[in-house]
Design a protein around this motif. Sequence first.
Motif, short mmCIF file in Angstrom:
data_model
loop_
_atom_site.label_atom_id
_atom_site.label_comp_id
_atom_site.label_asym_id
_atom_site.label_seq_id
_atom_site.Cartn_x
_atom_site.Cartn_y
_atom_site.Cartn_z
N LEU A 197 0.82 -1.20 0.00
CA LEU A 197 0.00 0.00 0.00
C LEU A 197 0.86 1.26 0.00
O LEU A 197 0.52 2.25 -0.61
CB LEU A 197 -0.91 -0.02 1.22
CG LEU A 197 -2.17 0.82 1.19
CD1 LEU A 197 -3.01 0.50 -0.02
CD2 LEU A 197 -2.97 0.59 2.45
N LEU A 198 2.00 1.22 0.68
CA LEU A 198 2.86 2.40 0.74
C LEU A 198 3.77 2.54 -0.47
O LEU A 198 4.50 3.51 -0.57
CB LEU A 198 3.69 2.41 2.03
CG LEU A 198 3.12 3.37 3.09
CD1 LEU A 198 1.79 2.90 3.59
CD2 LEU A 198 4.08 3.57 4.21
N THR A 199 3.73 1.60 -1.39
CA THR A 199 4.54 1.72 -2.62
C THR A 199 3.63 1.80 -3.84
O THR A 199 4.02 1.43 -4.93
CB THR A 199 5.51 0.53 -2.75
OG1 THR A 199 4.75 -0.68 -2.79
CG2 THR A 199 6.49 0.48 -1.61
N SER A 200 2.42 2.30 -3.64
CA SER A 200 1.40 2.28 -4.69
C SER A 200 1.59 3.37 -5.74
O SER A 200 1.02 3.28 -6.82
CB SER A 200 0.02 2.44 -4.06
OG SER A 200 -0.05 3.71 -3.43
N GLY A 201 2.36 4.41 -5.43
CA GLY A 201 2.51 5.52 -6.37
C GLY A 201 1.49 6.62 -6.17
O GLY A 201 1.53 7.63 -6.86
N ASP A 202 0.57 6.47 -5.25
CA ASP A 202 -0.41 7.51 -4.94
C ASP A 202 0.30 8.69 -4.27
O ASP A 202 1.08 8.50 -3.34
CB ASP A 202 -1.48 6.94 -4.01
CG ASP A 202 -2.55 7.95 -3.68
OD1 ASP A 202 -3.53 8.02 -4.44
OD2 ASP A 202 -2.42 8.65 -2.66
#
Length: 189
Positions: A40-45
Amino acid sequence: MLVAALAVLAVGGWAAWSFLMPMYQGREDPYTVLPRSEALLTSGDQGIDRLKRSVSKQAGLHLPDSSWARWASNDIGADIQLHVKYELRTATSQSSGREAAAVWLDEMAHPKNPSMKVTKLPDIGDEAVERQAPSGYVVFVRAGNATITVDYSVYGTEGTKEAEQVRKTARRMAALAVEHIEKANPRGA
């Protein structure tokens, strides 16, 4: 002899029910694979990328039916806590995974403490609710037979404009978690 035959039939029937009924109950459960919750923390958001710079992973575990990770702030001055958990609810001889997920969310949406405020959230999974935590927010989501919990706290933000940003980020993470689960389970696969 008749008693023995009836006993074999009863045991065989129970075993068949226990083995076959979950297959029947789970025929409409859409998800069989969980992605890693830490992704989730490497999603690019963009909003979540800002958060990624502020926290470090503290612990996590990824199993076929459960994936969780916990992060905490790098900076001593900013006490950020983030805990994300995905869980796959599987069918039993009594209910489908979807039904088990619905029961779980119902329990989360109706806490034993009646003074705890619960807000229904639109457009996140099949159903989602948010509860205010002492210094942040917990978002509970049901998506098919998967359940998602995003617990996000930033101490010292109660009643500030930062508190609203915490709330928005927790909701965004929950929506993104549903997208991750859907991508890990393409339709018709």
